[in-house]
Design a protein around this motif. Structure first.
Motif, PDB file in Angstrom:
ATOM      1  N   ALA A  38      -5.809  -4.688  11.667  1.00  0.00           N
ATOM      2  CA  ALA A  38      -6.603  -5.503  12.583  1.00  0.00           C
ATOM      3  C   ALA A  38      -8.098  -5.376  12.298  1.00  0.00           C
ATOM      4  CB  ALA A  38      -6.306  -5.101  14.025  1.00  0.00           C
ATOM      5  N   THR A  39      -8.486  -4.462  11.422  1.00  0.00           N
ATOM      6  CA  THR A  39      -9.884  -4.271  11.054  1.00  0.00           C
ATOM      7  C   THR A  39     -10.325  -5.301  10.013  1.00  0.00           C
ATOM      8  OG1 THR A  39      -9.564  -1.915  11.446  1.00  0.00           O
ATOM      9  CG2 THR A  39     -11.523  -2.520  10.217  1.00  0.00           C
ATOM     10  N   PHE A  40      -9.382  -5.939   9.331  1.00  0.00           N
ATOM     11  CA  PHE A  40      -9.691  -6.899   8.274  1.00  0.00           C
ATOM     12  C   PHE A  40     -10.733  -7.921   8.712  1.00  0.00           C
ATOM     13  CE2 PHE A  40      -9.059 -11.113   6.491  1.00  0.00           C
ATOM     14  CZ  PHE A  40      -9.246 -10.864   5.146  1.00  0.00           C
ATOM     15  N   GLN A  41     -11.747  -8.089   7.883  1.00  0.00           N
ATOM     16  CA  GLN A  41     -12.761  -9.140   8.064  1.00  0.00           C
ATOM     17  C   GLN A  41     -12.971  -9.796   6.716  1.00  0.00           C
ATOM     18  OE1 GLN A  41     -14.660 -10.058  10.887  1.00  0.00           O
ATOM     19  NE2 GLN A  41     -13.133  -8.819  11.929  1.00  0.00           N
ATOM     20  N   PRO A  42     -12.852 -11.121   6.629  1.00  0.00           N
ATOM     21  CA  PRO A  42     -13.075 -11.761   5.337  1.00  0.00           C
ATOM     22  C   PRO A  42     -14.515 -11.597   4.883  1.00  0.00           C
ATOM     23  CG  PRO A  42     -12.750 -13.397   7.068  1.00  0.00           C
ATOM     24  CD  PRO A  42     -12.559 -12.049   7.687  1.00  0.00           C
ATOM     25  N   GLN A  43     -14.706 -11.595   3.580  1.00  0.00           N
ATOM     26  CA  GLN A  43     -16.062 -11.433   3.039  1.00  0.00           C
ATOM     27  C   GLN A  43     -16.906 -12.632   3.339  1.00  0.00           C
ATOM     28  OE1 GLN A  43     -15.869 -10.486  -1.103  1.00  0.00           O
ATOM     29  NE2 GLN A  43     -15.109  -8.455  -0.703  1.00  0.00           N
ATOM     30  N   MET A  77       0.834  -1.183   0.000  1.00  0.00           N
ATOM     31  CA  MET A  77       0.000   0.000   0.000  1.00  0.00           C
ATOM     32  C   MET A  77       0.877   1.243   0.000  1.00  0.00           C
ATOM     33  SD  MET A  77      -3.083  -0.358   2.589  1.00  0.00           S
ATOM     34  CE  MET A  77      -3.661  -1.920   3.044  1.00  0.00           C
ATOM     35  N   GLU A  78       0.662   2.078  -0.935  1.00  0.00           N
ATOM     36  CA  GLU A  78       1.442   3.294  -1.034  1.00  0.00           C
ATOM     37  C   GLU A  78       0.658   4.515  -0.572  1.00  0.00           C
ATOM     38  OE1 GLU A  78       4.673   3.497  -1.839  1.00  0.00           O
ATOM     39  OE2 GLU A  78       4.641   1.319  -1.903  1.00  0.00           O
ATOM     40  N   GLU A  79      -0.634   4.372  -0.377  1.00  0.00           N
ATOM     41  CA  GLU A  79      -1.475   5.501  -0.003  1.00  0.00           C
ATOM     42  C   GLU A  79      -1.700   5.483   1.512  1.00  0.00           C
ATOM     43  OE1 GLU A  79      -3.158   7.501  -2.398  1.00  0.00           O
ATOM     44  OE2 GLU A  79      -2.366   6.462  -4.124  1.00  0.00           O
ATOM     45  N   TYR A  80      -1.854   6.653   2.099  1.00  0.00           N
ATOM     46  CA  TYR A  80      -2.033   6.757   3.532  1.00  0.00           C
ATOM     47  C   TYR A  80      -3.202   7.659   3.858  1.00  0.00           C
ATOM     48  CZ  TYR A  80       2.590   4.807   3.405  1.00  0.00           C
ATOM     49  OH  TYR A  80       3.645   4.008   3.150  1.00  0.00           O
ATOM     50  N   LEU A  81      -3.777   7.466   5.023  1.00  0.00           N
ATOM     51  CA  LEU A  81      -4.872   8.308   5.504  1.00  0.00           C
ATOM     52  C   LEU A  81      -4.349   9.705   5.797  1.00  0.00           C
ATOM     53  CD1 LEU A  81      -7.776   8.644   6.573  1.00  0.00           C
ATOM     54  CD2 LEU A  81      -6.925   7.879   8.788  1.00  0.00           C
ATOM     55  N   ARG A  82      -5.031  10.674   5.278  1.00  0.00           N
ATOM     56  CA  ARG A  82      -4.701  12.064   5.578  1.00  0.00           C
ATOM     57  C   ARG A  82      -5.803  12.587   6.480  1.00  0.00           C
ATOM     58  NH1 ARG A  82      -2.993  13.016  -0.465  1.00  0.00           N
ATOM     59  NH2 ARG A  82      -1.000  12.025  -0.277  1.00  0.00           N
ATOM     60  N   THR A  83      -5.452  12.942   7.684  1.00  0.00           N
ATOM     61  CA  THR A  83      -6.432  13.332   8.680  1.00  0.00           C
ATOM     62  C   THR A  83      -6.685  14.825   8.658  1.00  0.00           C
ATOM     63  OG1 THR A  83      -5.707  11.516  10.064  1.00  0.00           O
ATOM     64  CG2 THR A  83      -7.016  13.206  11.121  1.00  0.00           C
ATOM     65  N   ASP A  84      -7.929  15.187   8.495  1.00  0.00           N
ATOM     66  CA  ASP A  84      -8.366  16.569   8.567  1.00  0.00           C
ATOM     67  C   ASP A  84      -9.631  16.561   9.416  1.00  0.00           C
ATOM     68  OD1 ASP A  84      -9.303  19.120   8.315  1.00  0.00           O
ATOM     69  OD2 ASP A  84      -9.326  19.139   6.137  1.00  0.00           O
ATOM     70  N   PRO A  85      -9.527  16.825  10.722  1.00  0.00           N
ATOM     71  CA  PRO A  85     -10.679  16.725  11.616  1.00  0.00           C
ATOM     72  C   PRO A  85     -11.874  17.565  11.172  1.00  0.00           C
ATOM     73  CG  PRO A  85      -8.687  17.256  12.849  1.00  0.00           C
ATOM     74  CD  PRO A  85      -8.338  17.272  11.398  1.00  0.00           C
ATOM     75  N   LYS A  86     -11.644  18.654  10.464  1.00  0.00           N
ATOM     76  CA  LYS A  86     -12.744  19.509  10.014  1.00  0.00           C
ATOM     77  C   LYS A  86     -13.522  18.876   8.875  1.00  0.00           C
ATOM     78  CE  LYS A  86      -9.846  23.455  10.858  1.00  0.00           C
ATOM     79  NZ  LYS A  86      -9.072  24.468  10.172  1.00  0.00           N
ATOM     80  N   GLN A 100      -9.968   9.203   2.994  1.00  0.00           N
ATOM     81  CA  GLN A 100     -10.114   7.869   2.439  1.00  0.00           C
ATOM     82  C   GLN A 100      -8.868   7.054   2.733  1.00  0.00           C
ATOM     83  OE1 GLN A 100     -10.860   8.128  -1.762  1.00  0.00           O
ATOM     84  NE2 GLN A 100     -13.023   8.449  -1.446  1.00  0.00           N
ATOM     85  N   VAL A 101      -9.089   5.785   3.008  1.00  0.00           N
ATOM     86  CA  VAL A 101      -7.987   4.848   3.150  1.00  0.00           C
ATOM     87  C   VAL A 101      -8.073   3.919   1.953  1.00  0.00           C
ATOM     88  CG1 VAL A 101      -7.047   2.962   4.515  1.00  0.00           C
ATOM     89  CG2 VAL A 101      -7.966   4.980   5.651  1.00  0.00           C
ATOM     90  N   HIS A 102      -7.009   3.865   1.200  1.00  0.00           N
ATOM     91  CA  HIS A 102      -6.968   3.005   0.017  1.00  0.00           C
ATOM     92  C   HIS A 102      -6.500   1.618   0.444  1.00  0.00           C
ATOM     93  CE1 HIS A 102      -7.717   6.316  -2.735  1.00  0.00           C
ATOM     94  NE2 HIS A 102      -7.071   7.025  -1.828  1.00  0.00           N
ATOM     95  N   CYS A 103      -7.198   0.610  -0.053  1.00  0.00           N
ATOM     96  CA  CYS A 103      -6.929  -0.768   0.348  1.00  0.00           C
ATOM     97  C   CYS A 103      -6.831  -1.667  -0.874  1.00  0.00           C
ATOM     98  CB  CYS A 103      -8.050  -1.251   1.271  1.00  0.00           C
ATOM     99  SG  CYS A 103      -7.849  -2.953   1.801  1.00  0.00           S
ATOM    100  N   ASP A 104      -5.815  -2.524  -0.897  1.00  0.00           N
ATOM    101  CA  ASP A 104      -5.617  -3.461  -1.999  1.00  0.00           C
ATOM    102  C   ASP A 104      -6.117  -4.868  -1.678  1.00  0.00           C
ATOM    103  OD1 ASP A 104      -4.318  -1.503  -3.522  1.00  0.00           O
ATOM    104  OD2 ASP A 104      -2.392  -1.961  -2.599  1.00  0.00           O
ATOM    105  N   VAL A 105      -6.689  -5.080  -0.498  1.00  0.00           N
ATOM    106  CA  VAL A 105      -7.112  -6.414  -0.072  1.00  0.00           C
ATOM    107  C   VAL A 105      -8.537  -6.680  -0.560  1.00  0.00           C
ATOM    108  CG1 VAL A 105      -7.391  -7.976   1.874  1.00  0.00           C
ATOM    109  CG2 VAL A 105      -5.614  -6.226   1.930  1.00  0.00           C
ATOM    110  N   ASN A 106      -8.642  -7.346  -1.695  1.00  0.00           N
ATOM    111  CA  ASN A 106      -9.956  -7.599  -2.301  1.00  0.00           C
ATOM    112  C   ASN A 106     -10.831  -8.543  -1.492  1.00  0.00           C
ATOM    113  OD1 ASN A 106      -9.491  -5.929  -4.526  1.00  0.00           O
ATOM    114  ND2 ASN A 106      -8.343  -7.543  -5.541  1.00  0.00           N
TER     115      ASN A 106
END
Length: 59
Positions: A54-59, A1-10, A16-22
């Motif tokens: 740790a959030t991963f849940q299989p479909q 994963m090359e993308e990261y969460l950018r936090t802007d509380p406002k 968005q969190v980009h995920c490659d785990v289909n």
């Protein structure tokens, strides 16, 4: 994963969190995680290769 969460509380709904785990139930199959909360661990990790979602849940 090359993308990261950018936090802007406002503007949290724009983050968005980009995920490659289909096989994860939170992947919208467009590469975006739809989980309300994302947990990454373990706490002792020193390198990105030592972390896991740790959030991963299989479909």
């Amino acid at each position: 994963m090359e993308e990261y969460l950018r936090t802007d509380p406002k503007n949290a709904s724009q983050n968005q969190v980009h995920c490659d785990v289909n096989s994860c139930r939170y992947n919208d199959h467009g590469g975006v995680c739809t989980a309300k909360e994302i947990r990454i661990g373990p706490a002792f990790a020193a390198l990105s290769s030592e972390t896991s979602c740790a959030t991963f849940q299989p479909q």
